[in-house]
Design an enzyme around this catalytic site. Sequence first.
Site, PDB file in Angstrom:
ATOM      1  N   CYS A 146      33.989  81.429  73.857  1.00  0.00           N
ATOM      2  CA  CYS A 146      35.046  80.738  74.397  1.00  0.00           C
ATOM      3  C   CYS A 146      35.218  79.292  74.082  1.00  0.00           C
ATOM      4  CB  CYS A 146      35.139  80.771  76.057  1.00  0.00           C
ATOM      5  SG  CYS A 146      35.402  82.343  76.544  1.00  0.00           S
ATOM      6  N   MET A 147      33.841  78.546  74.012  1.00  0.00           N
ATOM      7  CA  MET A 147      33.737  77.204  73.890  1.00  0.00           C
ATOM      8  C   MET A 147      33.731  76.733  72.723  1.00  0.00           C
ATOM      9  SD  MET A 147      31.167  75.990  76.822  1.00  0.00           S
ATOM     10  CE  MET A 147      29.645  76.908  76.194  1.00  0.00           C
TER      11      MET A 147
END
Length: 409
Positions: A400-401
């Site tokens: 996600c990052m």
Amino acid sequence: MVINVKSEIKKLKKVLVHRPGNELLNLTPDSLQRLLFDDIPFLPVAKEEHDEFVRIMRDNGVEVVYLEDLMTETLDANPDIKEQFVRQFIYEAGVRTPKYRGLLYDYLYEFDNNRELVLKTMEGIKMSEILVSKARKGKSLVDMLTADSEFIADPMPNLYFTRDPFASIGNGISLNKMYSVTRCRETIYAEYIFGYHPEYKDQVPKFYDRYEAFSIEGGDILNLNDKVLAIGISQRTKADSIELLAKKVFSSDDSTIETILAFNIPECRAFMHLDTVFTQIDVDKFTFHPGILGTLQVFEITKGDVEDELNVKEHKTSLEKILEEYLGRDITLIPCAGGDDIASAREQWNDGSNTLCIAPGTVIVYDRNNITNELLRQNGIKVLEMHSAELSRGRGGPRCMSMPLIRED
């Protein structure tokens, strides 16, 4: 090519991230639900954890670029678009009161340093910052009912999840329409970067646009190979948007995608995106959350015989068989926390299945998911752990990052 992502596992060469900033300081218990957080991360530790994440990638040969840097470079290279950006930011922040629109414009346009301007738009702006003494004269009804501590422009605390605002697909991107109002504003930076940054301007085909009616987010988009794309039908990605993207991808000379597999997953906070329940970690291995198996539907989407039409059919076989068919090899599915009901639910909540593969069989994971991490090692995966006490409060993992910009073919 400035964008080249045709798999989830080939060696990662360049990636986009955002270092958590003061936007996290502007989270309050009252705003958590609206801003899609479950808790308030402690910023100093969140920064340390994110720096460790970046250090692991750089130590493994990955070039890391920051969203805030690319946006700053975009404004520096194009002084004439500053006014346009500021006015668009104000509009998308939902500021409709004429007096406050003017005050906010004056406040932002007076920033001489474009980096400070970019960071301020990300962190949020309180009424007290724009209501200088001259604006106090002749208070209006709106003034008297608005607290100085109220945000005229909300912070964007989800920005460190750079996977979602746009997605790399082959040599192009999907510039996404986000599901929630608060996250819709995040895509403004990618719009300007790909529209005006010297490295990306006129270089990147767009397969979806943030002005479309239906939401789609990058966490639901997985590049299985140069021919097959997987997209989750989720709380945040609609079937309508998948059809729109499919038609654009199939008709584009800039795309090699021939098949889209649409995975219909349950709509809930723990399963917000496809990559929270299912990621590829090697040429023949995937990690997944066992809770999806009883409810998962998979649809094959291909180009129709008539222009602007699609062929859609449902697959009635197992996830393993579907992946083996499209990847042309035997597949091993590794369940989060080994499939234990309690442990898998706990580690899934902490993104045990949200791995970032930086090379075949090499993944970055949160250290807190110790059962899943040990299981990955037993299956021959090289596991690079990072600390995650604060970053995990945002409900997103290493995948996600990160937004890959270039992977090796």
